[in-house]
Design a protein around this motif. Structure first.
Motif, PDB file in Angstrom:
ATOM      1  N   TYR A 190      13.969  47.055 109.609  1.00 22.42           N
ATOM      2  CA  TYR A 190      12.410  47.516 110.105  1.00 22.42           C
ATOM      3  C   TYR A 190      12.492  49.071 109.988  1.00 22.42           C
ATOM      4  N   ASP A 191      10.982  49.448 109.747  1.00 27.96           N
ATOM      5  CA  ASP A 191      10.920  51.033 109.809  1.00 27.96           C
ATOM      6  C   ASP A 191      11.846  51.957 108.988  1.00 27.96           C
ATOM      7  N   GLN A 192      12.033  51.397 107.912  1.00 26.16           N
ATOM      8  CA  GLN A 192      13.039  52.217 106.868  1.00 26.16           C
ATOM      9  C   GLN A 192      11.936  53.298 106.110  1.00 26.16           C
ATOM     10  N   GLU A 193      12.294  54.381 106.066  1.00 27.85           N
ATOM     11  CA  GLU A 193      11.635  55.312 105.479  1.00 27.85           C
ATOM     12  C   GLU A 193      11.831  55.491 103.699  1.00 27.85           C
ATOM     13  N   TYR A 194      10.773  55.285 103.089  1.00 15.64           N
ATOM     14  CA  TYR A 194      11.188  55.235 101.634  1.00 15.64           C
ATOM     15  C   TYR A 194      10.112  56.285 100.831  1.00 15.64           C
ATOM     16  N   ILE A 195      10.580  57.037  99.983  1.00 19.36           N
ATOM     17  CA  ILE A 195       9.646  57.817  99.206  1.00 19.36           C
ATOM     18  C   ILE A 195       9.230  57.401  97.916  1.00 19.36           C
ATOM     19  N   ILE A 196       7.577  57.352  97.956  1.00 18.48           N
ATOM     20  CA  ILE A 196       7.313  56.779  96.611  1.00 18.48           C
ATOM     21  C   ILE A 196       6.035  57.953  96.119  1.00 18.48           C
ATOM     22  N   GLY A 234       6.150  60.897  96.112  1.00 18.12           N
ATOM     23  CA  GLY A 234       5.943  62.102  96.970  1.00 18.12           C
ATOM     24  C   GLY A 234       5.461  61.777  98.165  1.00 18.12           C
ATOM     25  N   GLU A 235       5.150  60.454  98.593  1.00 21.66           N
ATOM     26  CA  GLU A 235       4.578  60.065 100.013  1.00 21.66           C
ATOM     27  C   GLU A 235       5.732  59.284 100.678  1.00 21.66           C
ATOM     28  N   VAL A 236       5.789  59.543 101.957  1.00 18.74           N
ATOM     29  CA  VAL A 236       6.747  58.707 102.710  1.00 18.74           C
ATOM     30  C   VAL A 236       6.302  57.623 103.305  1.00 18.74           C
ATOM     31  N   TYR A 237       6.814  56.463 102.944  1.00 22.37           N
ATOM     32  CA  TYR A 237       6.382  55.142 103.517  1.00 22.37           C
ATOM     33  C   TYR A 237       7.234  54.474 104.396  1.00 22.37           C
ATOM     34  N   LEU A 238       6.957  53.769 105.612  1.00 20.82           N
ATOM     35  CA  LEU A 238       7.397  52.945 106.172  1.00 20.82           C
ATOM     36  C   LEU A 238       7.728  51.383 106.055  1.00 20.82           C
ATOM     37  N   VAL A 239       8.788  51.146 105.664  1.00 20.70           N
ATOM     38  CA  VAL A 239       9.146  49.789 105.108  1.00 20.70           C
ATOM     39  C   VAL A 239       9.844  48.769 105.888  1.00 20.70           C
ATOM     40  N   ASN A 240       9.142  47.739 106.122  1.00 20.76           N
ATOM     41  CA  ASN A 240       9.624  46.453 106.855  1.00 20.76           C
ATOM     42  C   ASN A 240       9.936  45.395 105.949  1.00 20.76           C
ATOM     43  N   THR A 241      11.298  45.265 106.023  1.00 24.06           N
ATOM     44  CA  THR A 241      11.895  43.754 104.884  1.00 24.06           C
ATOM     45  C   THR A 241      12.274  42.834 105.691  1.00 24.06           C
ATOM     46  N   ILE A 242      11.967  41.752 105.472  1.00 22.65           N
ATOM     47  CA  ILE A 242      12.338  40.443 106.086  1.00 22.65           C
ATOM     48  C   ILE A 242      12.816  39.321 105.132  1.00 22.65           C
ATOM     49  N   PRO A 243      13.864  38.777 105.463  1.00 20.81           N
ATOM     50  CA  PRO A 243      13.998  37.672 104.321  1.00 20.81           C
ATOM     51  C   PRO A 243      13.201  36.407 104.554  1.00 20.81           C
ATOM     52  N   ILE A 244      12.862  35.723 103.295  1.00 18.07           N
ATOM     53  CA  ILE A 244      12.148  34.242 103.207  1.00 18.07           C
ATOM     54  C   ILE A 244      13.273  33.201 103.377  1.00 18.07           C
ATOM     55  N   LEU A 245      13.109  32.412 104.325  1.00 20.86           N
ATOM     56  CA  LEU A 245      14.082  31.205 104.429  1.00 20.86           C
ATOM     57  C   LEU A 245      13.258  29.846 104.138  1.00 20.86           C
ATOM     58  N   SER A 246      14.003  29.071 103.730  1.00 18.88           N
ATOM     59  CA  SER A 246      13.556  27.697 103.366  1.00 18.88           C
ATOM     60  C   SER A 246      13.495  26.841 104.474  1.00 18.88           C
ATOM     61  N   LYS A 247      13.126  25.461 104.630  1.00 25.19           N
ATOM     62  CA  LYS A 247      13.157  24.828 105.528  1.00 25.19           C
ATOM     63  C   LYS A 247      14.401  24.302 106.081  1.00 25.19           C
TER      64      LYS A 247
END
Length: 526
Positions: free
Chosen positions: A271-277, A279-292
């Protein structure tokens, strides 16, 4: 109608259709083949009989049937033919399965070609019924003296075809039963794979998901376990500055060092990882997708521009400042009303009048000053609110009498100016409160003389340690004892001033006073 019922009916109808076509084609081919085989067999037997010397010699006797009938019947039983009829040129029978018909004329009318010396296969109706016949001429001394006709009834051929059709029907029936069971298990697995949803529901959910993705202000990117992009919305296309479809491409070709693949491998959200794209700084939230079953089958990331969050934080800060100002003003005037109430109850009317006059004169004087020197209603109202807050906090908050902010260009964002003044004043209030000094003084000076707008805030607080002078504008840095909103104010000030093209400096004497000075150009490039 439900999907599994449609599937079962569809497979059943398909099997019936294929079985019917196959049966019709097969029986037609088989009927033609059987007729050809029987015809050739009959012809072969007829030709063989026509060459038997005893039969030829019997034609020269007075009663040929006495010799020919036993020979023909013996051969008929051996080849399982329906009949073997031998006749002379006058078509008089010398042999027949029914001995009562010996000496009678042959029936069928298909002997003309045979008497001309040809061997033929024909279909005709005789005394025993419709039959398939093989006919061959009998030669003696180079002359055709008779005919041999070997036949198989077509009813026998039809019986064989009917038997085959029954076998085909049974095979088709068992295939149909197997197909129904297969359709049931396929539909059952499809229902599990689609969570019991019908195709229309899946289509509707797809459209709904697409609409939701496009309505989200954040960029959304989802990948599978191989790192290929499976879902991407229009906002993400704009963030990445691409105008072609990204679905199907590998994410590491577009975004290096992004943690999407790492989340797929570890299964842990970030959560809330900073990533530059670009020249702009973006906050990135990444979560896994789980099967049943809880297996990681992909990952999804949301990208939000950090500056938007900063703007939102600034707006919230302004709202909070307005609210605090109103609350302080309400509290302050409540105290004054209680004072007036006490004076009136004590009968000190003159003192009450003097108290009201003093308060009115002070407030009116400040309002008149702000209206004259700071005509912008947003800034004036904001400063008036800070004045009330300072009064509640027992802080002597003074607006320098030489202040003037009349020449405030329209293109300068008022919200950013409020952010700068508000956070500098708030920091000054905190500094004097922590100093423990009896006299808590904060001074605000504003001037628009020259080519720059100058904002200066001075306090007699604890001062700033020189070793922290290079860190105070960093987000999260604080020397306060509390963590509530600490380390944010000066970073917001720095960002607002940078966006307006200005700069900020400060001077500080330990345990004496601190002065922050912000300069904002009235025109960019000046």
């Amino acid at each position: 109608m439900r999907l599994h019922i449609k599937l079962m009916l569809g497979i059943s109808l398909l099997i019936i259709l294929i079985g019917s076509i196959f049966e019709l084609s097969f029986t037609t081919m088989m009927e033609n083949t059987l007729k050809q085989e029987k015809g050739e067999q009959a012809l072969s037997v007829a030709q063989s009989i026509s060459h038997i010397p005893e039969i030829k010699e019997a034609f020269l006797t007075d009663q040929p049937s006495l010799i020919i009938q036993p020979i023909a019947e013996k051969i008929r039983k051996q080849v399982r033919a329906e009949f073997i009829v031998i006749g002379n040129r006058a078509e008089i029978r010398y042999s027949h399965p029914n001995s009562d018909r010996l000496g009678q004329k042959m029936v069928g009318g298909d002997n003309e070609q045979v008497f001309e010396g040809q061997s033929i296969i024909s279909e005709s109706v005789g005394t025993l019924g419709p039959s398939l016949r093989g006919k061959a001429p009998i030669y003696l001394n180079g002359q055709v003296i008779g005919v041999v006709s070997v036949g198989y009834l077509q009813d026998d051929i039809k019986k064989e075809i009917t038997y085959v059709r029954r076998q085909m029907f049974l095979v088709t029936f068992f295939i149909l039963i197997g197909g129904i069971f297969a359709a049931y298990f396929i539909s059952r697995n499809m229902r599990k794979a689609t969570f019991g949803l019908e195709p229309k529901e899946i289509a509707w959910m797809y459209q709904e998901k697409h609409a939701i993705l496009e309505s989200i202000h954040e960029g959304i990117i989802a990948i599978d376990v191989f790192g290929k992009i499976t879902v991407v919305n229009e906002t993400a296309h704009k963030i990445l500055q691409v105008d072609h479809m990204l679905r199907g491409r590998r994410v590491d070709e577009l975004l290096e060092n992004m943690h999407l693949l790492a989340v797929v491998h570890t299964g842990k959200a970030e959560y809330d990882q900073e990533y530059i794209i670009h020249g702009e700084v973006y906050l990135v939230n990444t979560i896994p997708i789980l099967s049943k079953r809880g297996i990681v089958i992909g990952a999804v990331a949301s990208l939000r521009n950090k500056s938007e969050l900063s703007d939102l934080l600034q707006e919230l800060s302004h709202v909070r400042a307005y609210a605090e100002g109103l609350r302080a003003q309400t509290h302050e005037y409540s105290n004054k009303l209680y004072t007036l109430l006490g004076l009136i109850q004590l009968g000190s009317y003159k003192e009450a009048i003097d108290y009201i006059s003093k308060e009115v004169d002070g407030t009116q004087s400040l309002i008149h000053f702000l209206m004259k020197e700071i005509p912008d209603p947003i800034l004036a109202g904001f400063i008036l609110g800070k004045k009330s807050l300072a009064s509640e906090m027992k802080i002597d908050f003074t607006i320098d009498a030489s202040s003037s902010f009349k020449d405030l260009p329209v293109e300068i964002d008022r919200e950013k100016v409020v952010t700068i003044i508000g956070n500098l004043v708030n920091n000054a209030f905190e500094a004097v409160r922590e100093s423990g000094k009896e006299a808590k003084e904060v001074t605000l000076f504003l001037t628009d003389l020259g080519k720059e707008l100058i904002i200066e805030v001075e306090d007699n607080g604890v001062g700033i340690d020189l070793q922290n002078s290079e860190s105070i504008f960093e987000k999260g840095f604080t020397t306060k004892n509390t963590n509530a909103n600490a380390g944010i104010g000066l970073s917001l000030v720095q960002n607002a001033i940078s966006e307006l093209g200005g700069y900020i400096t400060f001077t500080s004497d330990k345990d004496k006073n601190t002065v922050f000075t912000a300069a904002i150009p009235k025109r960019r490039g000046i």
